[in-house]
Design a protein around this motif. Sequence first.
Motif, PDB file in Angstrom:
ATOM      1  N   LYS A   6      -1.421  27.380  47.215  1.00  0.00           N
ATOM      2  CA  LYS A   6      -2.001  27.848  46.087  1.00  0.00           C
ATOM      3  C   LYS A   6      -1.662  27.230  44.677  1.00  0.00           C
ATOM      4  O   LYS A   6      -2.335  27.158  43.750  1.00  0.00           O
ATOM      5  CB  LYS A   6      -1.966  29.390  45.936  1.00  0.00           C
ATOM      6  N   LEU A   7      -0.312  27.128  44.549  1.00  0.00           N
ATOM      7  CA  LEU A   7       0.339  26.468  43.590  1.00  0.00           C
ATOM      8  C   LEU A   7      -0.245  24.936  43.088  1.00  0.00           C
ATOM      9  O   LEU A   7      -0.513  24.578  41.976  1.00  0.00           O
ATOM     10  CB  LEU A   7       1.631  26.446  43.463  1.00  0.00           C
ATOM     11  N   GLU A   8      -0.502  24.343  44.169  1.00  0.00           N
ATOM     12  CA  GLU A   8      -0.951  23.022  44.164  1.00  0.00           C
ATOM     13  C   GLU A   8      -2.112  23.079  43.735  1.00  0.00           C
ATOM     14  O   GLU A   8      -2.801  22.160  42.573  1.00  0.00           O
ATOM     15  CB  GLU A   8      -0.839  22.338  45.570  1.00  0.00           C
ATOM     16  N   LYS A   9      -3.210  24.000  44.052  1.00  0.00           N
ATOM     17  CA  LYS A   9      -4.515  23.957  43.656  1.00  0.00           C
ATOM     18  C   LYS A   9      -4.731  24.740  42.384  1.00  0.00           C
ATOM     19  O   LYS A   9      -5.902  24.933  41.925  1.00  0.00           O
ATOM     20  CB  LYS A   9      -5.170  24.543  44.743  1.00  0.00           C
ATOM     21  N   GLN A  10      -3.677  25.350  41.897  1.00  0.00           N
ATOM     22  CA  GLN A  10      -3.772  26.418  40.848  1.00  0.00           C
ATOM     23  C   GLN A  10      -4.860  27.367  40.836  1.00  0.00           C
ATOM     24  O   GLN A  10      -5.305  27.574  39.956  1.00  0.00           O
ATOM     25  CB  GLN A  10      -3.840  25.470  39.517  1.00  0.00           C
ATOM     26  N   GLU A  11      -4.687  28.048  41.830  1.00  0.00           N
ATOM     27  CA  GLU A  11      -5.484  29.223  42.328  1.00  0.00           C
ATOM     28  C   GLU A  11      -4.712  30.482  41.886  1.00  0.00           C
ATOM     29  O   GLU A  11      -3.637  30.520  41.645  1.00  0.00           O
ATOM     30  CB  GLU A  11      -5.708  29.354  43.781  1.00  0.00           C
ATOM     31  N   ARG A  12      -5.582  31.413  41.489  1.00  0.00           N
ATOM     32  CA  ARG A  12      -4.836  32.722  40.723  1.00  0.00           C
ATOM     33  C   ARG A  12      -4.230  33.375  42.084  1.00  0.00           C
ATOM     34  O   ARG A  12      -4.610  33.415  43.129  1.00  0.00           O
ATOM     35  CB  ARG A  12      -6.063  33.453  40.373  1.00  0.00           C
ATOM     36  N   LEU A  13      -3.082  33.923  41.529  1.00  0.00           N
ATOM     37  CA  LEU A  13      -2.185  34.595  42.545  1.00  0.00           C
ATOM     38  C   LEU A  13      -2.238  36.171  42.565  1.00  0.00           C
ATOM     39  O   LEU A  13      -2.641  36.628  41.332  1.00  0.00           O
ATOM     40  CB  LEU A  13      -0.739  34.274  42.250  1.00  0.00           C
ATOM     41  N   ASN A  14      -2.261  36.764  43.616  1.00  0.00           N
ATOM     42  CA  ASN A  14      -2.171  38.226  43.620  1.00  0.00           C
ATOM     43  C   ASN A  14      -0.807  38.738  43.482  1.00  0.00           C
ATOM     44  O   ASN A  14       0.193  37.873  43.384  1.00  0.00           O
ATOM     45  CB  ASN A  14      -2.820  38.739  45.057  1.00  0.00           C
ATOM     46  N   PHE A  15      -0.624  40.129  43.556  1.00  0.00           N
ATOM     47  CA  PHE A  15       0.625  40.770  42.928  1.00  0.00           C
ATOM     48  C   PHE A  15       1.848  40.364  43.697  1.00  0.00           C
ATOM     49  O   PHE A  15       2.825  39.969  43.437  1.00  0.00           O
ATOM     50  CB  PHE A  15       0.584  41.969  43.035  1.00  0.00           C
ATOM     51  N   GLU A  16       1.526  40.254  45.164  1.00  0.00           N
ATOM     52  CA  GLU A  16       2.637  39.859  46.116  1.00  0.00           C
ATOM     53  C   GLU A  16       3.019  38.394  46.140  1.00  0.00           C
ATOM     54  O   GLU A  16       4.274  37.922  46.303  1.00  0.00           O
ATOM     55  CB  GLU A  16       2.114  40.204  47.522  1.00  0.00           C
ATOM     56  N   GLU A  17       2.035  37.670  45.814  1.00  0.00           N
ATOM     57  CA  GLU A  17       2.416  36.202  45.698  1.00  0.00           C
ATOM     58  C   GLU A  17       3.196  35.802  44.251  1.00  0.00           C
ATOM     59  O   GLU A  17       3.926  34.963  44.318  1.00  0.00           O
ATOM     60  CB  GLU A  17       1.004  35.341  45.736  1.00  0.00           C
ATOM     61  N   ALA A  18       2.623  36.498  43.362  1.00  0.00           N
ATOM     62  CA  ALA A  18       3.352  36.358  42.040  1.00  0.00           C
ATOM     63  C   ALA A  18       4.700  36.764  42.188  1.00  0.00           C
ATOM     64  O   ALA A  18       5.748  36.233  41.611  1.00  0.00           O
ATOM     65  CB  ALA A  18       2.748  37.190  41.106  1.00  0.00           C
ATOM     66  N   LEU A  19       5.043  37.973  42.947  1.00  0.00           N
ATOM     67  CA  LEU A  19       6.536  38.463  43.085  1.00  0.00           C
ATOM     68  C   LEU A  19       7.240  37.382  43.717  1.00  0.00           C
ATOM     69  O   LEU A  19       8.522  37.161  43.597  1.00  0.00           O
ATOM     70  CB  LEU A  19       6.526  39.525  43.760  1.00  0.00           C
ATOM     71  N   LYS A  20       6.642  36.734  44.859  1.00  0.00           N
ATOM     72  CA  LYS A  20       7.481  35.502  45.733  1.00  0.00           C
ATOM     73  C   LYS A  20       7.921  34.512  44.758  1.00  0.00           C
ATOM     74  O   LYS A  20       8.605  33.661  45.369  1.00  0.00           O
ATOM     75  CB  LYS A  20       6.425  35.352  46.820  1.00  0.00           C
ATOM     76  N   TYR A  22       9.667  34.257  42.347  1.00  0.00           N
ATOM     77  CA  TYR A  22      11.109  34.667  42.145  1.00  0.00           C
ATOM     78  C   TYR A  22      12.029  34.002  43.212  1.00  0.00           C
ATOM     79  O   TYR A  22      12.955  33.694  42.801  1.00  0.00           O
ATOM     80  CB  TYR A  22      11.257  35.976  41.788  1.00  0.00           C
ATOM     81  N   ASP A  23      11.466  33.979  44.457  1.00  0.00           N
ATOM     82  CA  ASP A  23      12.045  33.498  45.365  1.00  0.00           C
ATOM     83  C   ASP A  23      12.168  31.884  45.564  1.00  0.00           C
ATOM     84  O   ASP A  23      13.018  31.286  46.423  1.00  0.00           O
ATOM     85  CB  ASP A  23      11.632  34.182  46.850  1.00  0.00           C
ATOM     86  N   LEU A  24      11.430  31.442  44.856  1.00  0.00           N
ATOM     87  CA  LEU A  24      11.352  29.755  44.760  1.00  0.00           C
ATOM     88  C   LEU A  24      12.560  29.312  43.999  1.00  0.00           C
ATOM     89  O   LEU A  24      13.077  29.989  43.106  1.00  0.00           O
ATOM     90  CB  LEU A  24      10.092  29.148  44.124  1.00  0.00           C
ATOM     91  N   ASP A  25      12.981  28.087  44.401  1.00  0.00           N
ATOM     92  CA  ASP A  25      14.192  27.567  43.375  1.00  0.00           C
ATOM     93  C   ASP A  25      13.665  27.267  42.064  1.00  0.00           C
ATOM     94  O   ASP A  25      12.496  27.105  41.936  1.00  0.00           O
ATOM     95  CB  ASP A  25      14.738  26.408  44.146  1.00  0.00           C
ATOM     96  N   LEU A  26      14.382  27.190  41.095  1.00  0.00           N
ATOM     97  CA  LEU A  26      14.155  26.957  39.797  1.00  0.00           C
ATOM     98  C   LEU A  26      13.358  25.765  39.504  1.00  0.00           C
ATOM     99  O   LEU A  26      12.287  25.661  38.614  1.00  0.00           O
ATOM    100  CB  LEU A  26      15.595  26.826  39.156  1.00  0.00           C
TER     101      LEU A  26
END
Length: 353
Positions: A6-20, A22-26
């Motif tokens: 979804k990030l690659e395609k710049q698709e809109r994120l839902n709440f759970e995806e947005a919260l996740k 923070y788990d990605l590295d900086l």
Amino acid sequence: MNLIDKLEKQERLNFEEALKLYDLDLFTLAHYANKIREEKFGKKTYFNINRHINPTNICKDVCQFCAYSASRKNPNQYTLSHEEILNIVKNSSRNGIKEVHIVSAHNPHTGLKWYMDVFKKIRENHPEIHIKALTAAEIHFLSTEYNLSYEEVINMMIENGIDSMPGGGAEIFDEKVRKRICGGKVTSAQWLEIHKLWHEKGRKSNATMLFGHIESRENRIDHMFRLRDLQDITGGFNAFIPLVFQTENNYLKVKEALTGQEILKTYAIARIVLDNIPNIKAYWATSTVKLALIAQEFGANDVDGTIEKESIQSAAGANSRNGIAQKEFVELIKNSGYIPVERDSIYNELKVW
């Protein structure tokens, strides 16, 4: 579809995806946030020549996070006269300011007319200067104090020369946290209603989020989603400004300030989540200049302005009391590998260095 897809395609994120996020590295976050930023703005970093004026620190409300209010830890009460305010604007106009940014405490003694008259005087004496004034919290205070509707106060603002609204008073929208840090102040729903009404008048405003106190990551994402929802309806927000909480001289007693990594993650997440708010501002007065410039690689495209004098954040420990000179701003941005662009208050480009 997984989060990276979804990030690659710049698709809109839902709440759970947005919260996740923070788990990605900086650096993964930086990659995707910077990609969006560069598609929109290239290497441009915006700033404006502005003057902050905080007319009074006498406040009816008692917010636990605030170090500025004179009703609490600050015993030095003050209220500027109209003459003092006009002299400040006059002197700053000689320095080439394009905007005067006026916010202050909720002073029950100054009065609605006091506010409106000073805006009118600034407009009459300096028609070339953009007036950004009165947060939604101040509008709510004036509305309740004088038994007026929000729309009536907003109409008075427009009649007396205010051009746009600052984003202050939003703090964090979660009601439980809000009750703890600023109970009795404008509610989250009221803040959003006031900005919606302002946008419906064809006017622009900014939106802030105070983070790094007692809120959770979930609270931050919730805050962003409420702004995104309103922006879908009105399109009236110019910029989103994540304000880094200053830890000194307040009653929250937050022992440890946020890490630079958490701050940068939050800027990057804001750029990714707020796909409909064009500008992400790293307000140097709360983040420090160095971090604000680093934030340009994490989705931010703006560092605010020269300010000249700042009283609210500096009362809580920020090193922002005397602003930054225009020449220094330009050199700092250039040395960071970006193109300095002076803008007006609604993001029209005035000069590119």
